[in-house]
Design a protein around this motif. Sequence first.
Motif: not given
Length: 102
Positions: A21-26, A48-58
């Motif tokens: 959670k802390n790394i996600r917030r950061l 309000r929704a969170y996850d542990d993996i995010y995709a980055l787009n150009k």
Amino acid sequence: MRTIAELLNLDGRVYVYVPSKNIRRLFLKNAQKEGFMFADGGNPTKRRAYDDIYALNKDFTLNFVGYIGHIAFHHPSYFDNDKLIRIDYCAYLSGAEKYIIK
């Protein structure tokens, strides 16, 4: 200090793993500070929704990877996809040389 935007220079689809959670917030705070947002214009820190993996787009957007994206992240050999680049955000932030998950 490394930026999230620098990850867009990698040759492939970038998935960022945030294990707590802390790394996600950061990560979301840093992403917003660098001008990233969700495709619908939503600010990363206001979701309000969170996850542990995010995709980055150009185009400086983030997105959730969903069920298939999680499978691709955790079992990349199932997809035979050399273009998926998996980033350990903790290692990346710490300046570690090995921040790409193999």
